[in-house]
Design a protein around this motif. Structure first.
Motif, PDB file in Angstrom:
ATOM      1  N   CYS A  49      54.381  65.008  74.833  1.00  0.00           N
ATOM      2  CA  CYS A  49      55.546  65.098  74.736  1.00  0.00           C
ATOM      3  C   CYS A  49      56.244  63.544  74.941  1.00  0.00           C
ATOM      4  N   ASP A  50      55.609  62.737  75.688  1.00  0.00           N
ATOM      5  CA  ASP A  50      56.083  61.174  76.028  1.00  0.00           C
ATOM      6  C   ASP A  50      55.553  60.306  74.845  1.00  0.00           C
ATOM      7  N   GLY A  51      54.538  60.887  74.224  1.00  0.00           N
ATOM      8  CA  GLY A  51      54.113  59.932  73.373  1.00  0.00           C
ATOM      9  C   GLY A  51      53.346  58.814  73.804  1.00  0.00           C
ATOM     10  N   GLU A  52      52.970  58.821  75.021  1.00  0.00           N
ATOM     11  CA  GLU A  52      51.890  57.811  75.557  1.00  0.00           C
ATOM     12  C   GLU A  52      50.401  57.826  75.076  1.00  0.00           C
ATOM     13  N   VAL A  53      49.873  56.665  75.095  1.00  0.00           N
ATOM     14  CA  VAL A  53      48.544  56.547  74.902  1.00  0.00           C
ATOM     15  C   VAL A  53      47.699  56.619  76.059  1.00  0.00           C
ATOM     16  N   ILE A  54      46.622  57.494  76.172  1.00  0.00           N
ATOM     17  CA  ILE A  54      45.891  57.674  77.416  1.00  0.00           C
ATOM     18  C   ILE A  54      44.619  57.398  77.257  1.00  0.00           C
ATOM     19  N   GLU A  55      44.067  56.681  78.008  1.00  0.00           N
ATOM     20  CA  GLU A  55      42.707  56.112  77.976  1.00  0.00           C
ATOM     21  C   GLU A  55      41.651  57.113  77.843  1.00  0.00           C
ATOM     22  N   VAL A  56      41.923  58.406  78.421  1.00  0.00           N
ATOM     23  CA  VAL A  56      40.538  59.299  78.318  1.00  0.00           C
ATOM     24  C   VAL A  56      40.747  60.019  76.985  1.00  0.00           C
ATOM     25  N   LEU A  57      41.456  59.666  76.128  1.00  0.00           N
ATOM     26  CA  LEU A  57      41.398  60.487  74.711  1.00  0.00           C
ATOM     27  C   LEU A  57      40.776  59.609  73.869  1.00  0.00           C
ATOM     28  N   GLU A  58      40.081  60.377  72.776  1.00  0.00           N
ATOM     29  CA  GLU A  58      39.659  59.644  71.585  1.00  0.00           C
ATOM     30  C   GLU A  58      40.535  59.643  70.481  1.00  0.00           C
ATOM     31  N   PHE A  59      40.692  58.548  69.710  1.00  0.00           N
ATOM     32  CA  PHE A  59      41.509  58.685  68.518  1.00  0.00           C
ATOM     33  C   PHE A  59      41.055  59.636  67.426  1.00  0.00           C
ATOM     34  N   LEU A  60      41.798  60.752  67.052  1.00  0.00           N
ATOM     35  CA  LEU A  60      41.569  61.694  66.168  1.00  0.00           C
ATOM     36  C   LEU A  60      41.678  61.056  64.742  1.00  0.00           C
ATOM     37  N   PRO A  61      40.784  61.149  63.747  1.00  0.00           N
ATOM     38  CA  PRO A  61      40.805  60.697  62.436  1.00  0.00           C
ATOM     39  C   PRO A  61      41.682  61.625  61.646  1.00  0.00           C
ATOM     40  N   ILE A  62      42.952  61.399  61.815  1.00  0.00           N
ATOM     41  CA  ILE A  62      44.264  62.022  61.279  1.00  0.00           C
ATOM     42  C   ILE A  62      44.119  62.218  59.732  1.00  0.00           C
ATOM     43  N   ASP A  63      44.158  60.914  59.133  1.00  0.00           N
ATOM     44  CA  ASP A  63      44.074  60.862  57.631  1.00  0.00           C
ATOM     45  C   ASP A  63      43.010  61.752  57.135  1.00  0.00           C
ATOM     46  N   ASP A  64      41.506  61.864  57.620  1.00  0.00           N
ATOM     47  CA  ASP A  64      40.468  62.709  57.249  1.00  0.00           C
ATOM     48  C   ASP A  64      40.838  64.312  57.390  1.00  0.00           C
ATOM     49  N   ILE A  65      41.635  64.453  58.658  1.00  0.00           N
ATOM     50  CA  ILE A  65      41.715  65.787  58.965  1.00  0.00           C
ATOM     51  C   ILE A  65      42.990  66.437  58.012  1.00  0.00           C
ATOM     52  N   LEU A  66      43.919  65.735  57.618  1.00  0.00           N
ATOM     53  CA  LEU A  66      44.943  66.127  56.659  1.00  0.00           C
ATOM     54  C   LEU A  66      44.316  66.259  55.399  1.00  0.00           C
ATOM     55  N   LYS A  67      43.318  65.383  55.000  1.00  0.00           N
ATOM     56  CA  LYS A  67      42.759  65.510  53.740  1.00  0.00           C
ATOM     57  C   LYS A  67      41.859  66.794  53.526  1.00  0.00           C
ATOM     58  N   LYS A  68      41.183  67.248  54.660  1.00  0.00           N
ATOM     59  CA  LYS A  68      40.464  68.513  54.772  1.00  0.00           C
ATOM     60  C   LYS A  68      41.506  69.684  54.768  1.00  0.00           C
TER      61      LYS A  68
END
Length: 69
Positions: A25-44
């Protein structure tokens, strides 16, 4: 409908409500989260739905009789 996805880093406390509010909702980066490979997911997704009409660089899909997402 709004679908939100995230993945926690190993050995972190899972607090879904806080993550949803702060990250989604707020668009904050949270340290406990992994970065997701968005481009790879969208390609799949684009490969899986290759017979659908694809818009917005692979971020929106539609097919007559099936709806859109």
């Amino acid at each position: 409908m709004d679908l939100n996805f995230w993945r926690y880093k190993k050995n972190t406390t899972h607090d879904h409500v806080t993550v949803y509010q702060m990250a989604c909702c707020d668009g904050e980066v949270i340290e406990v989260l992994e970065f997701l490979p968005i481009d790879d997911i969208l390609k799949k997704v684009a490969t899986t739905f290759s017979d659908w009409i694809i818009h917005d660089g692979g971020k929106s899909f539609e097919k007559d009789g099936y709806g859109a997402f």
